[in-house]
Design a protein around this motif. Structure first.
Motif, PDB file in Angstrom:
ATOM      1  N   LYS A 169      28.549 -61.487 -26.685  1.00 26.37           N
ATOM      2  CA  LYS A 169      28.650 -61.620 -24.988  1.00 26.37           C
ATOM      3  C   LYS A 169      29.239 -63.125 -24.665  1.00 26.37           C
ATOM      4  O   LYS A 169      30.360 -63.250 -23.872  1.00 26.37           O
ATOM      5  CB  LYS A 169      27.482 -61.291 -24.193  1.00 26.37           C
ATOM      6  N   GLU A 173      32.698 -61.866 -24.260  1.00 27.95           N
ATOM      7  CA  GLU A 173      32.827 -60.929 -22.994  1.00 27.95           C
ATOM      8  C   GLU A 173      32.915 -61.806 -21.710  1.00 27.95           C
ATOM      9  O   GLU A 173      33.618 -61.388 -21.036  1.00 27.95           O
ATOM     10  CB  GLU A 173      31.599 -60.243 -23.208  1.00 27.95           C
ATOM     11  N   ILE A 174      32.106 -62.568 -21.817  1.00 31.49           N
ATOM     12  CA  ILE A 174      31.879 -63.683 -20.501  1.00 31.49           C
ATOM     13  C   ILE A 174      33.228 -64.493 -20.366  1.00 31.49           C
ATOM     14  O   ILE A 174      33.663 -64.336 -19.304  1.00 31.49           O
ATOM     15  CB  ILE A 174      30.705 -64.534 -20.522  1.00 31.49           C
ATOM     16  N   THR A 459      23.096 -67.658 -19.250  1.00 37.31           N
ATOM     17  CA  THR A 459      23.272 -67.145 -20.692  1.00 37.31           C
ATOM     18  C   THR A 459      23.472 -68.399 -21.516  1.00 37.31           C
ATOM     19  O   THR A 459      22.788 -68.533 -22.505  1.00 37.31           O
ATOM     20  CB  THR A 459      24.575 -66.065 -20.944  1.00 37.31           C
ATOM     21  N   PHE A 534      33.981 -56.915 -25.244  1.00 39.36           N
ATOM     22  CA  PHE A 534      32.974 -56.156 -25.327  1.00 39.36           C
ATOM     23  C   PHE A 534      31.799 -56.386 -26.260  1.00 39.36           C
ATOM     24  O   PHE A 534      32.226 -56.321 -27.250  1.00 39.36           O
ATOM     25  CB  PHE A 534      33.188 -54.534 -24.792  1.00 39.36           C
ATOM     26  N   ALA A 535      30.780 -56.694 -25.807  1.00 42.22           N
ATOM     27  CA  ALA A 535      29.614 -56.685 -26.919  1.00 42.22           C
ATOM     28  C   ALA A 535      28.659 -55.763 -26.546  1.00 42.22           C
ATOM     29  O   ALA A 535      27.938 -55.547 -25.274  1.00 42.22           O
ATOM     30  CB  ALA A 535      29.229 -58.271 -26.917  1.00 42.22           C
ATOM     31  N   SER A 536      28.286 -54.897 -27.599  1.00 37.65           N
ATOM     32  CA  SER A 536      27.026 -53.905 -27.379  1.00 37.65           C
ATOM     33  C   SER A 536      26.170 -53.921 -28.498  1.00 37.65           C
ATOM     34  O   SER A 536      26.431 -54.241 -29.707  1.00 37.65           O
ATOM     35  CB  SER A 536      27.635 -52.834 -27.170  1.00 37.65           C
ATOM     36  N   TYR A 582      18.949 -59.211 -19.038  1.00 41.11           N
ATOM     37  CA  TYR A 582      19.549 -58.246 -19.859  1.00 41.11           C
ATOM     38  C   TYR A 582      18.347 -57.316 -20.312  1.00 41.11           C
ATOM     39  O   TYR A 582      17.886 -57.411 -21.341  1.00 41.11           O
ATOM     40  CB  TYR A 582      20.019 -59.108 -21.096  1.00 41.11           C
TER      41      TYR A 582
END
Ligand SMILES: C[S@@+](CC[C@H](N)C(=O)[O-])C[C@H]1O[C@@H](n2cnc3c(N)ncnc32)[C@H](O)[C@@H]1O
Length: 951
Positions: A169, A173-174, A459, A534-536, A582
């Protein structure tokens, strides 16, 4: 679907990638890895090069555009140049270089779209205005997703591990979400010049992390700074210590407190005395700055003195109270009796291991000063009392965990009370900091994304907790050679440290908060700011994210690293800070482990079961990729290659390697390329030379067509014979280092093998991967031997002679017989100047024995043998410039000489003549530079001769 070969399926400028990757491993400032630690990260350079080469077409795929081999080679060289620029660390954010690469990717993509315009799903799969997205299902520290994003692809990263997800992320992502936005902190907003400036990419975000990171430091120091008092230098301390004279009366900042663990003496007469387990008493072994501890024993008591210089009793100073170099056997400081490892373990299990301060390292006026413990410093440490501890158990048999033997079973056991206090304070401040960022954000941003922005800033602030923890645990050592702290994860393990160093987070030295946070802020500079990321969190066995995406990945290698077990060290702290931010990532008390694709024997019921779990899980994960990824592109898989695998005692194949290829094939892939890469930092000095073996192999895979046919062994061998030779030439044209040739040649060989549904032998049995690998290696040898046909007769004789005798002397008679077979004569060879003969003996001359005034143009019997060895001589004495001068005179003859260098390398490697192999490898590696210098020399106009005045 019409498929075209991609560059990575044919050739790569490996040497450039390897050099850049090795260099990158030593870059400590400005690298995104400084955001948060992750184990076994791949270098960004290798990731960037691989993804690029996976996406651009190989020129041979477009015979209309590049009809001849020459035209294809020329175009390939142009693409190589793009990669060579792309991999340089300096170019990580160079928009000109990146844009050139992106344009190339787009060009190939548009060609692919045009060609597949009539595909039934063309709209979905071949949109000429949108590049396909990228996915890495084992994303870890995020090197591959970050580089895909930098190259212009929408990037998806998934990993089972929540810590890895958070890192991704932060990496992909960020930053694009808040790209090009100014910071929100009041300091930046109040400064006119800062407001007016342009904030590019993640600069605004980085500036806020810097500001709130400093706030976090100052606030933590305000709250708990009293636990870290300065040390006062008294006149008494300065007696016999010239280095302290100028500091008398001053209060110095402590950098670290050094502690030794203690146990009760096993000697019954001293059973109530806690004695230290110190593995060394050396504080500094730096030349000219040596210092050591002297334990002073008085009856049942002891204290520690500190002296400058080298110790008189070297052994006891070097080994502390340890009896031997390894293991946990010590001696009792007061009585001298041995303290066995078993005794220490038993003491540990009953919670009776304590600690005692043995020295203090402080910031003097001219560098570090070393001091004995003081009562004030001891009591400051004692009065720390944490409000919370991570009382979460860790698996004592986890890979690389060696602390369980001594009674440590919970993460809280790895920290001193003072360390627990600082980590608690920082995690509280992350929550409090979020509220402050929210207030500042609302003052200057639309409320829509203010919450997301606050989460973004904190974060990175939360990552500082991990950074500090990595330098503030009671398993951090003191490195007396460079007089610095050793972090917990200096190794990929949690090892027992008997004498540990407790750093002062509020000093400015290495391992302090300020030092870590400044490095972290610099890490932002190399983040990309391309399309969204995108991180998942996702199990690679179950994921559908790869669907229609380009995939490059780096799965765990068997039992190398237990990521889940190790990462709990960070998770327990991050969870405290991030549970509300989170929630879905931090639901469980510890990192999920059962599905992790690592062969951990204690978790899966023994070694064999663990191996089976790994193999079936990996096959399933690869199957998902094979089924789902975008078929226009090959998939690349980084496989961590263990050096030990080279020699499995079964010829040229090896078990781990062959098992992994087997998994890929079962998953439905055919393997069409194998690229050896040196992606790990060379550790041992032996590995520092260019001859070091690859540390990972990039496997290039394509989905095997469902209608693939079976072949006979004979057909397989025929296809190998037909395809291996041109493939080998391509590799050599790409100037692959001889040391990498054999590994790289497996790629084209495997491409042939895995093209068939199966290969059947005469009895109708399917040929195994192992048998196929052995056959490929055999054919590789044949092809290399066939290249000998290109050499002159003298060289062929020299090769055969060299194979049996090297540069040693041999019998004249044998040499003469051999020369007849090769259609030359020994005397002829002597005439070339490369051979010495006399008293019934013959030997080849070593490069350093060859004449330095050699003039090829005047040589009536010029041989490739002489050319290679003269070039090595010139390279050794005059560097690349010296060799280039010879190449300029040799013209096209020099190219055949390079082929000979490959052949000689393989020969030396087989005969285990490492020193000579090194020279041939070095010659090939320098080849591009030698050629460049040679053509420069050729095109330079001849210097006018200076004549004397009276001529
Ligand atoms: C070799 S590391 C990736 C390193 C990464 N390429 C880098 O440069 O930092 C392998 C990763 O696979 C992850 N992993 C292990 N089992 C997994 C699974 N079943 N599903 C998804 N990820 C998994 C681990 O958490 C680890 O981060």
């Amino acid at each position: 679907m019409k498929l075209r070969k991609k560059l990575i399926e044919v050739a790569l400028p490996l040497e450039a990638i390897n050099i850049a990757s090795a260099r990158e491993k030593s870059i400590r400032h400005g690298h995104p890895s400084t955001l948060h630690l992750w184990w076994a990260r791949r270098p960004l350079a290798a990731a960037r090069a691989v993804i690029f080469a996976q996406m651009v077409d190989d020129p041979s795929a477009w015979p209309d555009l590049f009809p001849t081999v020459k035209a294809q080679e020329k175009e390939r060289k142009r693409l190589f140049k793009i990669i060579e620029d792309l991999v340089l660390w300096e170019n990580t954010t160079n928009e000109r270089v990146l844009e050139a690469a992106r344009q190339e990717i787009w060009q190939s993509w548009r060609r692919t779209c045009a060609e597949n315009a009539d595909h039934p799903r063309a709209k979905q799969l071949f949109n000429r205005n949108k590049l396909p997205a990228f996915h890495d299902p084992f994303a870890g520290g995020g090197a591959l997703p970050l580089e895909a994003q930098r190259l212009g692809l929408e990037s998806h990263a998934s990993d089972l591990n929540p810590v890895a997800v958070l890192i991704n992320k932060a990496m992909i992502e960020i930053p694009p979400k808040f790209a090009d936005r100014p910071p929100v902190n009041p300091e930046a907003r109040s400064k006119k010049d800062l407001i007016a400036r342009e904030w590019k990419g993640a600069q605004g975000l980085a500036e806020d992390v810097r500001y709130y990171g400093k706030w976090m430091h100052d606030e933590a120091e305000r709250r708990i700074g009293h636990l870290y008092p300065k040390v006062e230098i008294t006149a008494e301390m300065a007696i016999e210590r010239p280095d302290l004279k100028s500091c008398v009366g001053k209060r110095l900042t402590v950098i670290a407190w050094l502690w030794a663990r203690t146990v009760k003496s096993p000697n019954p007469a001293y059973a109530d005395v806690d004695v230290p387990l110190a593995s060394t008493f050396i504080l500094s072994s730096k030349a000219g700055k040596e210092a050591f501890i002297e334990p002073v024993v008085k009856g049942r008591n002891y204290t520690f003195a500190v002296h400058l210089g080298k110790p008189h009793q070297t052994d006891s100073a070097i080994n502390g109270t340890k009896l031997s170099g390894v293991g946990a056997d010590f001696r009792c400081l007061v009585s001298g009796v041995p303290i066995s490892a078993d005794y220490i373990r038993a003491e540990g299990k009953t919670g009776r291991i304590g600690e005692r301060m043995i020295a203090i390292v402080a910031e003097g006026e001219r560098g570090r000063v070393y001091l004995p413990p003081t009562p004030e410093q001891e009591s400051a440490a004692e009065c720390a009392s944490p409000v919370w501890k991570p009382e979460v158990e860790f698996a004592q048999q986890a890979l690389g965990f060696r602390v369980g033997n001594y009674g440590m079973s919970m993460w809280s056991h790895l920290f001193t009370p003072r360390q627990l206090v600082v980590l608690n304070t920082l995690s509280d401040l992350v929550g409090e900091g979020r509220a402050i960022v929210a207030k500042d954000t609302q003052a200057c941003r639309d409320a829509d994304d203010s919450s997301a922005y606050c989460d973004a800033v904190v974060t990175y602030l939360g990552f500082l907790i991990s950074q500090v923890a990595n330098h503030s645990a009671s398993v951090c050592g003191w490195n007396n050679a460079n007089t610095q702290m050793r972090s917990v994860f200096a190794r990929q393990a949690i090892s027992m440290v008997w004498d540990y160093a407790e750093s002062n987070p509020f000093s400015d030295s290495s391992g302090s908060y300020n030092n870590l946070y400044e490095r972290q802020v610099k890490g932002f500079t190399a983040l990309g700011f391309g399309p969204c990321g995108f991180a998942s969190q996702c199990d690679a066995n179950q994921q559908n994210i790869s669907s229609e995406k380009v995939v490059s990945t780096d799965p765990p290698y068997f039992d190398n690293i237990g990521y889940a077990d190790l990462s709990d060290f960070f998770y327990v702290w991050l969870r405290r800070a991030f549970r509300n931010i989170y929630p879905s990532l931090f639901t469980t008390l510890a990192v999920p482990k059962a599905e992790e694709l690592v062969a951990t024997p204690f978790r899966h019921g023994g070694k064999e079961a663990a191996g089976n779990f790994f193999l079936s899980g990996m096959t399933q994960a690869m199957h998902r990729i094979a089924e789902n990824s975008h078929e226009a592109f090959p998939v690349s898989v980084f496989y961590a290659f263990k050096q030990a695998e080279e020699d499995s005692g079964e010829g040229q194949t090896s078990t781990g390697w062959e098992t992994f290829i087997g998994a890929l094939i079962t998953a439905g892939f055919s393997v069409c390329g194998t690229w050896p890469m040196r992606t790990e930092k060379p550790g041992r000095t032996r590995e520092n030379d260019a001859n070091a073996l690859a540390s990972s192999i990039v496997l290039v895979c394509r989905k095997r067509p469902v209608n693939a046919l079976a072949a006979t062994r004979r057909e397989f061998v025929q296809a190998l014979e037909a395809e291996l030779a041109p493939a080998l030439r391509n590799l050599q044209e790409g100037n692959i280092a001889p040391v990498d040739l054999a590994q790289a040649a497996i790629g084209p060989g495997m491409a042939v093998y895995t093209r068939y549904a199966k290969v059947l032998d005469a009895e109708g049995n399917a040929l195994t991967v192992k048998q196929a690998l052995a056959l490929i290696n055999e054919k590789l040898d044949t092809v290399l031997a066939e290249q000998e046909g290109d050499f002159d007769a003298d060289t062929r004789w020299a090769l055969a002679w060299f194979e049996q005798s090297g540069f040693a002397e041999g019998e004249y008679g044998v040499a003469e017989t051999l020369s007849k077979a090769k259609n030359t004569s020994v005397q002829g060879m002597v005439d070339t100047g490369a051979v010495k003969s006399g008293a019934g003996k013959v030997r080849l001359l070593r490069p350093e024995e060859l004449p330095a005034d050699w003039a090829p143009e005047a040589n009536a019997r010029l041989t490739e043998w002489e050319i290679v060895h003269q070039l090595i001589r010139a390279l050794n004495t005059g560097g690349e410039m010296g060799a280039a001068e010879l190449v300029a005179k040799l013209g096209s003859r020099a190219d055949t000489a390079r082929e000979l260098a490959y052949r000689l390398y393989v020969l030396c490697e087989r005969k285990k003549r490492a020193q000579e192999a090194l020279a041939y490898n070095a010659l090939v590696q320098s080849w591009p530079e030698i050629q460049r210098l040679a053509s420069e020399a050729e095109s330079r106009p001849a210097q006018p001769q200076q004549t004397s005045m009276f001529n």
